[in-house]
Design a protein around this motif. Sequence first.
Motif, PDB file in Angstrom:
ATOM      1  N   GLY A  79       5.568   0.674   3.839  1.00 22.41           N
ATOM      2  CA  GLY A  79       7.029   0.518   3.814  1.00 22.41           C
ATOM      3  C   GLY A  79       7.699   1.102   5.033  1.00 22.41           C
ATOM      4  N   THR A 138       1.153   0.204  -4.682  1.00 25.32           N
ATOM      5  CA  THR A 138       2.131   1.219  -4.271  1.00 25.32           C
ATOM      6  C   THR A 138       2.169   2.334  -5.300  1.00 25.32           C
ATOM      7  OG1 THR A 138       3.944   0.078  -5.393  1.00 25.32           O
ATOM      8  CG2 THR A 138       3.543  -0.529  -3.085  1.00 25.32           C
ATOM      9  N   HIS A 139       3.037   3.274  -5.086  1.00 22.19           N
ATOM     10  CA  HIS A 139       3.128   4.469  -5.905  1.00 22.19           C
ATOM     11  C   HIS A 139       3.929   4.181  -7.182  1.00 22.19           C
ATOM     12  CE1 HIS A 139       4.461   8.594  -6.908  1.00 22.19           C
ATOM     13  NE2 HIS A 139       3.376   8.965  -6.286  1.00 22.19           N
ATOM     14  N   ARG A 198       6.797  14.928  -9.926  1.00 21.67           N
ATOM     15  CA  ARG A 198       6.905  13.600 -10.554  1.00 21.67           C
ATOM     16  C   ARG A 198       5.558  13.296 -11.181  1.00 21.67           C
ATOM     17  NH1 ARG A 198       8.470  10.397  -5.397  1.00 21.67           N
ATOM     18  NH2 ARG A 198      10.707  10.249  -5.499  1.00 21.67           N
ATOM     19  N   SER A 228       0.154  -3.512   3.809  1.00 24.23           N
ATOM     20  CA  SER A 228       1.581  -3.325   4.104  1.00 24.23           C
ATOM     21  C   SER A 228       2.068  -1.928   3.750  1.00 24.23           C
ATOM     22  CB  SER A 228       2.394  -4.359   3.308  1.00 24.23           C
ATOM     23  OG  SER A 228       3.762  -4.185   3.571  1.00 24.23           O
ATOM     24  N   PHE A 261      10.319  -6.042   3.725  1.00 23.88           N
ATOM     25  CA  PHE A 261      10.266  -7.500   3.896  1.00 23.88           C
ATOM     26  C   PHE A 261      11.665  -8.109   3.930  1.00 23.88           C
ATOM     27  CE2 PHE A 261       5.765  -8.059   3.357  1.00 23.88           C
ATOM     28  CZ  PHE A 261       5.351  -7.051   2.488  1.00 23.88           C
ATOM     29  N   GLY A 262      12.642  -7.343   3.392  1.00 22.03           N
ATOM     30  CA  GLY A 262      14.000  -7.909   3.267  1.00 22.03           C
ATOM     31  C   GLY A 262      14.216  -8.415   1.846  1.00 22.03           C
ATOM     32  N   GLY A 263      13.887  -7.557   0.891  1.00 22.21           N
ATOM     33  CA  GLY A 263      14.150  -7.880  -0.518  1.00 22.21           C
ATOM     34  C   GLY A 263      13.216  -8.961  -1.044  1.00 22.21           C
ATOM     35  N   GLY A 301       0.785  -1.233   0.000  1.00 19.26           N
ATOM     36  CA  GLY A 301       0.000   0.000   0.000  1.00 19.26           C
ATOM     37  C   GLY A 301       0.811   1.274   0.000  1.00 19.26           C
ATOM     38  N   GLY A 302       0.313   2.238   0.771  1.00 14.76           N
ATOM     39  CA  GLY A 302       1.049   3.488   0.927  1.00 14.76           C
ATOM     40  C   GLY A 302       0.568   4.607   0.024  1.00 14.76           C
ATOM     41  N   ARG A 346       7.796   4.486   5.740  1.00 19.43           N
ATOM     42  CA  ARG A 346       8.435   5.751   5.373  1.00 19.43           C
ATOM     43  C   ARG A 346       7.990   6.917   6.219  1.00 19.43           C
ATOM     44  NH1 ARG A 346      11.988   4.071   3.388  1.00 19.43           N
ATOM     45  NH2 ARG A 346      12.552   3.646   1.247  1.00 19.43           N
ATOM     46  N   GLY A 371       7.005  -1.727   7.314  1.00 19.97           N
ATOM     47  CA  GLY A 371       8.440  -1.971   7.166  1.00 19.97           C
ATOM     48  C   GLY A 371       8.739  -2.909   6.008  1.00 19.97           C
ATOM     49  N   ALA A 384       7.498   3.969  -6.665  1.00 20.80           N
ATOM     50  CA  ALA A 384       8.026   2.973  -5.712  1.00 20.80           C
ATOM     51  C   ALA A 384       8.480   1.774  -6.521  1.00 20.80           C
ATOM     52  CB  ALA A 384       6.952   2.595  -4.698  1.00 20.80           C
ATOM     53  N   ALA A 385       9.567   1.955  -7.275  1.00 22.70           N
ATOM     54  CA  ALA A 385       9.974   0.953  -8.280  1.00 22.70           C
ATOM     55  C   ALA A 385      10.561  -0.304  -7.646  1.00 22.70           C
ATOM     56  CB  ALA A 385      10.979   1.581  -9.226  1.00 22.70           C
ATOM     57  N   GLU A 386      11.279  -0.148  -6.555  1.00 23.25           N
ATOM     58  CA  GLU A 386      11.985  -1.311  -5.980  1.00 23.25           C
ATOM     59  C   GLU A 386      10.996  -2.340  -5.430  1.00 23.25           C
ATOM     60  OE1 GLU A 386      15.012  -0.019  -3.269  1.00 23.25           O
ATOM     61  OE2 GLU A 386      15.616  -2.064  -2.782  1.00 23.25           O
ATOM     62  N   ILE A 387      10.029  -1.885  -4.677  1.00 20.15           N
ATOM     63  CA  ILE A 387       9.053  -2.840  -4.107  1.00 20.15           C
ATOM     64  C   ILE A 387       8.247  -3.484  -5.230  1.00 20.15           C
ATOM     65  CG2 ILE A 387       7.278  -1.056  -3.650  1.00 20.15           C
ATOM     66  CD1 ILE A 387       7.952  -4.246  -1.549  1.00 20.15           C
TER      67      ILE A 387
HETATM   68  P1  NAP Z   1      10.698   1.762  -2.966  1.00 19.29           P
HETATM   69  O1  NAP Z   1      11.858   2.672  -3.147  1.00 19.29           O
HETATM   70  O2  NAP Z   1      10.074   1.112  -4.152  1.00 19.29           O
HETATM   71  O3  NAP Z   1      11.032   0.595  -1.920  1.00 19.29           O
HETATM   72  C1  NAP Z   1      12.218   0.590  -1.146  1.00 19.29           C
HETATM   73  C2  NAP Z   1      12.084  -0.529  -0.144  1.00 19.29           C
HETATM   74  O4  NAP Z   1      11.104  -0.128   0.830  1.00 19.29           O
HETATM   75  C3  NAP Z   1      11.512  -1.830  -0.733  1.00 19.29           C
HETATM   76  O5  NAP Z   1      12.502  -2.604  -1.349  1.00 19.29           O
HETATM   77  C4  NAP Z   1      10.919  -2.487   0.507  1.00 19.29           C
HETATM   78  O6  NAP Z   1      11.954  -2.962   1.367  1.00 19.29           O
HETATM   79  C5  NAP Z   1      10.318  -1.276   1.224  1.00 19.29           C
HETATM   80  N1  NAP Z   1       8.927  -1.014   0.855  1.00 19.29           N
HETATM   81  C6  NAP Z   1       8.451  -0.053   0.032  1.00 19.29           C
HETATM   82  N2  NAP Z   1       7.118  -0.044   0.013  1.00 19.29           N
HETATM   83  C7  NAP Z   1       6.719  -1.036   0.845  1.00 19.29           C
HETATM   84  C8  NAP Z   1       5.449  -1.525   1.267  1.00 19.29           C
HETATM   85  N3  NAP Z   1       4.304  -0.956   0.838  1.00 19.29           N
HETATM   86  N4  NAP Z   1       5.418  -2.568   2.145  1.00 19.29           N
HETATM   87  C9  NAP Z   1       6.573  -3.113   2.598  1.00 19.29           C
HETATM   88  N5  NAP Z   1       7.813  -2.695   2.258  1.00 19.29           N
HETATM   89  C10 NAP Z   1       7.866  -1.664   1.378  1.00 19.29           C
HETATM   90  O7  NAP Z   1       9.552   2.527  -2.154  1.00 19.29           O
HETATM   91  P2  NAP Z   1       9.373   4.102  -1.858  1.00 19.29           P
HETATM   92  O8  NAP Z   1       9.342   4.847  -3.144  1.00 19.29           O
HETATM   93  O9  NAP Z   1      10.335   4.484  -0.793  1.00 19.29           O
HETATM   94  O10 NAP Z   1       7.894   4.091  -1.274  1.00 19.29           O
HETATM   95  C11 NAP Z   1       7.701   3.604   0.020  1.00 19.29           C
HETATM   96  C12 NAP Z   1       6.229   3.638   0.311  1.00 19.29           C
HETATM   97  O11 NAP Z   1       5.725   4.963   0.129  1.00 19.29           O
HETATM   98  C13 NAP Z   1       5.401   2.734  -0.575  1.00 19.29           C
HETATM   99  O12 NAP Z   1       4.386   2.154   0.234  1.00 19.29           O
HETATM  100  C14 NAP Z   1       4.781   3.672  -1.566  1.00 19.29           C
HETATM  101  O13 NAP Z   1       3.525   3.190  -2.018  1.00 19.29           O
HETATM  102  C15 NAP Z   1       4.612   4.913  -0.742  1.00 19.29           C
HETATM  103  N6  NAP Z   1       4.644   6.117  -1.585  1.00 19.29           N
HETATM  104  C16 NAP Z   1       5.748   6.353  -2.312  1.00 19.29           C
HETATM  105  C17 NAP Z   1       5.761   7.481  -3.126  1.00 19.29           C
HETATM  106  C18 NAP Z   1       6.975   7.792  -3.951  1.00 19.29           C
HETATM  107  O14 NAP Z   1       7.045   8.886  -4.492  1.00 19.29           O
HETATM  108  N7  NAP Z   1       7.909   6.883  -4.060  1.00 19.29           N
HETATM  109  C19 NAP Z   1       4.651   8.338  -3.162  1.00 19.29           C
HETATM  110  C20 NAP Z   1       3.539   8.043  -2.378  1.00 19.29           C
HETATM  111  C21 NAP Z   1       3.546   6.923  -1.585  1.00 19.29           C
HETATM  112  P3  NAP Z   1      12.451  -4.501   1.343  1.00 19.29           P
HETATM  113  O15 NAP Z   1      13.282  -4.605   0.100  1.00 19.29           O
HETATM  114  O16 NAP Z   1      13.227  -4.642   2.614  1.00 19.29           O
HETATM  115  O17 NAP Z   1      11.228  -5.362   1.284  1.00 19.29           O
END
Ligand code: NAP
Length: 248
Positions: A32, A72-73, A195, A30, A50-52, A8-9, A34, A48, A76-79
């Motif tokens: 992340g 996810t967003h 973005r 779930s 999951f650990g990749g 989610g998120g 943040r 939090g 949020a490319a990695e997840i």
């Molecule tokens: P990301 O760079 O794609 O992910 C980095 C790491 O964070 C992932 O490998 C995973 O860790 C953990 N992670 C991310 N989202 C998770 C989730 N929903 N549940 C469990 N683990 C998660 O992610 P991000 O861009 O930092 O975004 C993090 C969160 O913010 C996401 O939920 C996303 O939907 C939300 N969000 C992001 C943006 C944005 O601009 N990126 C905007 C709005 C909301 P592990 O490898 O240890 O599993």
Amino acid sequence: MTRALILGGTADASLLAAAIARAGIAAVYSYGGRTRAPADQPLPTRIGGFGGVVGLADYIHREAITHVIDATHPFAAEISRNAVAACAETGTPLIALERAPWDKSPVDNWIEVADVNAAVAALPESPARVFLAIGRQHIAPFATRPQHTYTLRFVDPPEAPLPFAADVIVSRGPFTLDRELEMMRARGIAWIVARNSGGDGARAKIDAARALGLPVIMISRPELPERQRIESVAGIMQWLGHRICLGA
Ligand code: NAP
Ligand code: 3Y8
């Protein structure tokens, strides 16, 4: 026995969680991890990483997850990449709830760039008042352009010193057109960096830029691996319902 994992998120993920809870489908939501105080959800919630890929695959096995929904967003490319790999490895059905990108209209003044470094390079040389609406994690490259006056917007107050002098607005959104217009006028914003998130939650700044005739440096989305995706919550519920009926 169905048990869905919602990655989610986002605002869309919250709407999906409400629909799944109403339908009485077993699921876990779930985050992340943040932000300090993420929004409550009507489902059991975990926070939090999951650990990749390995950690996510283990979680799927351990928690008997039968379906994964990546809500996810778009940035949020990695997840999202991890979800594709872990679901392939465990043979778990995966679908993405993915909103369409914003389209540039003929009245928009966008400079479309591939990433943050290209966004920095697209700024003018002469000092300008710039609104960086790209969150907290990717602002460091703007330190190479200290001549500008920056306004940032974070979900939570900054914990560490900023990489450059800037004024920080702390607000989690969603945002309204009137508030965006008021903020941009009050601060004399001349440039916006955003973005292409899509959706409604962050759209107001794009509409405000259009109304004020301001240039927007628009960062395109990262490439994601091929996966089935749907733009609506209703579509996801149909996919889920259909698979539950098929026992797949
Ligand atoms: P990301 O760079 O794609 O992910 C980095 C790491 O964070 C992932 O490998 C995973 O860790 C953990 N992670 C991310 N989202 C998770 C989730 N929903 N549940 C469990 N683990 C998660 O992610 P991000 O861009 O930092 O975004 C993090 C969160 O913010 C996401 O939920 C996303 O939907 C939300 N969000 C992001 C943006 C944005 O601009 N990126 C905007 C709005 C909301 P592990 O490898 O240890 O599993
Ligand atoms: C933690 C969950 C809701 C959800 C709100 C949407 C809308 C507002 C627009 C601007 C742009 C930005 C940012 C943004 C938007 C919604 C939605 C969306 C952009 C929360 C949330 C989490 C996050 C993480 C956070 C990032 C940051 C990005 C701020 C909750 C509020 C800039 C993305 O400090 C940090 O580490 C923040 C990190 C990832 C991007 C970044 O790199 O800094 N979102 N945002 C999720 C988790 O832990 O899993 O706290 O409740 C969700 C929302 N953010 O309740 O209506 O798109 O759904 N979020 C971007 O678009 O560029 C703000 O300011 O105009």
